[in-house]
Scaffold this motif. Structure first.
Motif, mmCIF file in Angstrom:
data_model
loop_
_atom_site.group_PDB
_atom_site.id
_atom_site.type_symbol
_atom_site.label_atom_id
_atom_site.label_comp_id
_atom_site.label_asym_id
_atom_site.label_seq_id
_atom_site.Cartn_x
_atom_site.Cartn_y
_atom_site.Cartn_z
ATOM 1 N N PRO A 112 -9.349 13.659 1.710
ATOM 2 C CA PRO A 112 -8.275 13.499 0.715
ATOM 3 C C PRO A 112 -8.465 14.376 -0.517
ATOM 4 O O PRO A 112 -7.486 14.896 -1.065
ATOM 5 C CB PRO A 112 -8.355 12.018 0.360
ATOM 6 C CG PRO A 112 -9.015 11.362 1.524
ATOM 7 C CD PRO A 112 -9.985 12.370 2.045
ATOM 8 N N SER A 161 1.449 7.621 -5.444
ATOM 9 C CA SER A 161 0.655 8.293 -6.471
ATOM 10 C C SER A 161 -0.499 9.047 -5.825
ATOM 11 O O SER A 161 -1.158 8.528 -4.922
ATOM 12 C CB SER A 161 0.102 7.261 -7.454
ATOM 13 O OG SER A 161 -0.886 7.840 -8.290
ATOM 14 N N LEU A 188 1.565 2.236 -3.564
ATOM 15 C CA LEU A 188 0.397 2.810 -4.226
ATOM 16 C C LEU A 188 0.125 4.228 -3.750
ATOM 17 O O LEU A 188 -0.337 5.078 -4.515
ATOM 18 C CB LEU A 188 -0.834 1.929 -3.978
ATOM 19 C CG LEU A 188 -0.797 0.513 -4.556
ATOM 20 C CD1 LEU A 188 -2.069 -0.236 -4.176
ATOM 21 C CD2 LEU A 188 -0.630 0.540 -6.077
ATOM 22 N N ASP A 189 0.428 4.502 -2.489
ATOM 23 C CA ASP A 189 0.170 5.825 -1.929
ATOM 24 C C ASP A 189 1.144 6.885 -2.426
ATOM 25 O O ASP A 189 0.938 8.075 -2.184
ATOM 26 C CB ASP A 189 0.214 5.778 -0.399
ATOM 27 C CG ASP A 189 -1.019 5.102 0.192
ATOM 28 O OD1 ASP A 189 -2.017 4.967 -0.539
ATOM 29 O OD2 ASP A 189 -0.971 4.695 1.376
ATOM 30 N N GLY A 220 -3.795 7.192 -5.517
ATOM 31 C CA GLY A 220 -3.986 6.192 -4.473
ATOM 32 C C GLY A 220 -4.779 6.692 -3.289
ATOM 33 O O GLY A 220 -5.185 5.895 -2.431
ATOM 34 N N HIS A 221 -5.000 8.008 -3.197
ATOM 35 C CA HIS A 221 -5.705 8.581 -2.049
ATOM 36 C C HIS A 221 -7.146 8.967 -2.371
ATOM 37 O O HIS A 221 -7.853 9.470 -1.490
ATOM 38 C CB HIS A 221 -4.955 9.826 -1.558
ATOM 39 C CG HIS A 221 -3.528 9.552 -1.181
ATOM 40 N ND1 HIS A 221 -3.160 9.048 0.053
ATOM 41 C CD2 HIS A 221 -2.383 9.671 -1.892
ATOM 42 C CE1 HIS A 221 -1.845 8.901 0.097
ATOM 43 N NE2 HIS A 221 -1.346 9.266 -1.077
ATOM 44 N N ARG A 228 0.820 -1.211 0.000
ATOM 45 C CA ARG A 228 0.000 0.000 0.000
ATOM 46 C C ARG A 228 0.855 1.263 0.000
ATOM 47 O O ARG A 228 0.491 2.285 -0.600
ATOM 48 C CB ARG A 228 -0.906 -0.009 1.242
ATOM 49 C CG ARG A 228 -1.884 1.141 1.298
ATOM 50 C CD ARG A 228 -2.944 1.004 0.228
ATOM 51 N NE ARG A 228 -3.386 2.303 -0.252
ATOM 52 C CZ ARG A 228 -4.306 2.470 -1.190
ATOM 53 N NH1 ARG A 228 -4.862 1.419 -1.741
ATOM 54 N NH2 ARG A 228 -4.658 3.662 -1.591
ATOM 55 N N ALA A 229 2.013 1.197 0.643
ATOM 56 C CA ALA A 229 2.892 2.368 0.697
ATOM 57 C C ALA A 229 3.345 2.784 -0.700
ATOM 58 O O ALA A 229 3.511 3.976 -0.973
ATOM 59 C CB ALA A 229 4.105 2.066 1.576
#
Length: 532
Positions: free
Chosen positions: A506, A489, A486-487, A492-493, A483-484
């Motif tokens: 977000p 980008s 993907l976040d 991702g949020h 997940r880190a």
């Protein structure tokens, strides 16, 4: 191509080609490796993903049977010719890998031909010991080097699935890239604008995709005349890992040789900086009374092209929603990937969210291209006459930024309308899902503004940011990356709509980040010297 040039003027026509090639590769030392990495990773990650989705021969055979009756998915990814992991890899990503190679190639060729002439650098280079066709040859060789490296990576990476199929797929992808490289070389001779050269070649690529999609939607074996009219259809009919048709490579090679010969012939018949297609005179001054009007005049063609593309993409994706849900419904692994991309809602909503998210990633490419029009106007010297009048830098930049950021909202809105036409349901939720992508798109655009304003000579690095975001969003869920990652980008949020709950926090934070990035870029633009 080199032999053709030698026959039409001797080796003096190619004097300095090696030096120009080294210079081109040095200038593109970031852009070319990034495009190659995105394309190669997309292809090489697919066998493992497919093995996780369809781990048994029975599951893969069932997939093939379902594809034979699913015309909407055939239009999107083409027909499948075999049930091995190699054949499924070629089916799933072959067309898109070829399209990415085509985009990379046309950008490289136009950048080192028409872009150089438009900026005035080619005139300085030509004043030295440089042959008339050296720049064109160096540009095509740079594209050839990039496609050769891509072919080697694909062949080596997929050799474990079968050497012959890996070689066919690698050569096919590189062949499509070179077809559009030589096509861009021809268009660069015909037009006087680098932007028009890129746009026209990209339009041909889009037409090639549409022809292939139309042909494949009607047949399940790639035999349609429409499919054979498209270079992407040739790649499909090469049939890697499914009884390779090696003779199809002759079509790709023939197109490359023919277009290369035309480009060389045209290059020898025009003056530097001129074109074969006449440039229309500009409109009367009363129609261009403001910097914003000039920006719209310069970018309206791109806005129209992207608008049509996003609307049609929405129609296609909307039309295949139910068919895709039926195809994925019984496969738990495929369901999990769709849910990682589109959220934990029902499968149909998750599929819609994932497809809308993909269009949001593509919209990031639009906003970078539109913002960097400022950079092109500045480096070509066209910004100076505008700023010499009673037009401040911020007002000049604002005209282009309104089109870039407002255009992103417009094309996502059209994508939502396309989904409404193709799917015919949930019009409000789908439109909201499309528009919620905008804060992340604007963040990528804000990075481009910041780079142009503060580090103008590194502004093209904005393409690297857009490419990294595209890579994370496209391949990350399939590889089940942490997940880190993907976040990293901004996409991702975002909340996963439709189906998920709307989270305003977000969205507000991303919008604020975009505002700060744009403000920082404009502050830098106001204080620094203009590029010359």
């Amino acid at each position: 191509m080199t032999a053709f040039a030698v026959r039409h003027g001797g080796t003096r026509q190619l004097a300095g080609t090696g030096t120009l090639l080294r210079f081109a590769l040095r200038r593109d030392r970031l852009m070319i490796p990034l495009w190659i990495a995105v394309d190669a990773l997309m292809v090489l990650s697919m066998p493992g993903t497919l093995e996780g989705l369809y781990g048994t021969p029975a599951e893969r055979a069932d997939l093939v049977r379902q594809m034979e009756t699913n015309s909407s998915l055939r239009a999107m990814v083409g027909p499948v010719f075999g049930d091995s992991l190699g054949a499924l890899t070629a089916w799933r990503v072959g067309i898109y890998a070829g399209a990415l190679a085509a985009v990379m190639s046309l950008l490289v060729v136009v950048r080192h031909t028409r872009d150089e002439e438009e900026s005035g650098r080619q005139e300085l280079v030509a004043s030295g010991t440089v042959g008339r066709r050296a720049s064109l040859t160096a540009a095509l060789l740079a594209a050839a080097v990039a496609n050769a490296v891509l072919a080697l990576l694909v062949t080596a990476g997929l050799a474990g699935q079968g050497a012959a199929g890996a070689l066919a797929l690698g050569l096919g992808i590189a062949g499509v890239g070179m077809v559009f490289a030589t096509m861009a070389a021809v268009v660069a001779q015909l037009t006087e604008s680098a932007r028009l050269a890129r746009g026209l070649t990209a339009a041909v690529l889009g037409t090639a995709f549409v022809l292939r999609a139309a042909g494949d939607s009607g047949t399940d074996d790639g035999s349609s005349v429409l499919t054979w009219l498209s270079p992407l259809g040739w790649l499909e009919n090469l049939r890697p890992y499914a009884g390779e048709r090696w003779w199809v490579l002759a079509l790709l090679a023939g197109a490359v040789v023919l277009q290369g010969a035309v480009a060389y012939a045209l290059a020898g018949r025009r003056d530097l900086g001129m074109s074969f297609l006449p440039t229309r005179p500009g409109p009367a001054s009363g129609r261009l009374g403001t910097a914003s009007a000039l920006a719209w005049r310069l970018q309206r063609g791109a806005v129209l092209g992207w608008s049509i593309g996003f609307f049609l993409a929405g129609v296609v994706y909307g039309g295949m929603t139910e068919g895709a849900a039926d195809l994925v419904g019984d496969n738990d692994n495929a369901r999990r990937i769709i849910e990682r991309m589109g959220g934990q809602s029902g499968l149909t909503d998750a599929f819609l969210a994932s497809m809308i998210g993909m269009l949001g990633l593509v919209a990031a490419l639009w906003i970078v291209a539109s913002v960097l029009r400022l950079h092109g106007e500045e480096t070509s010297g066209r910004a100076e006459p505008v700023l010499a009048n009673a037009v401040g830098r911020l007002r000049w930049a604002a005209g282009h930024l309104v089109i870039a950021f407002g255009g992103a909202a417009w094309i996502m809105l059209l994508a939502g309308l396309g989904f409404a036409v193709g799917y015919g349901r949930q019009v409000g939720p789908v439109l909201a899902a499309c528009l919620v992508q905008l804060p992340a798109v604007w963040v990528v655009g804000g990075v481009a503004v910041l780079l142009h304003g503060v580090l103008p000579r590194a502004a093209v690095a904005a393409w690297g940011v857009a490419g990294a975001v595209l890579l994370i969003g496209w391949i990350g869920p399939a590889l089940d990356v942490p997940r880190a990652v993907l976040d990293v980008s901004p996409f991702g949020h975002l909340p996963k709509l439709p189906g998920g709950s709307m989270e305003w926090g977000p969205v507000a934070v991303l919008t604020g980040v975009a505002v700060l990035l744009v403000a920082g870029g404009l502050a830098g633009l106001r204080r620094r010297d203009m590029l010359t």
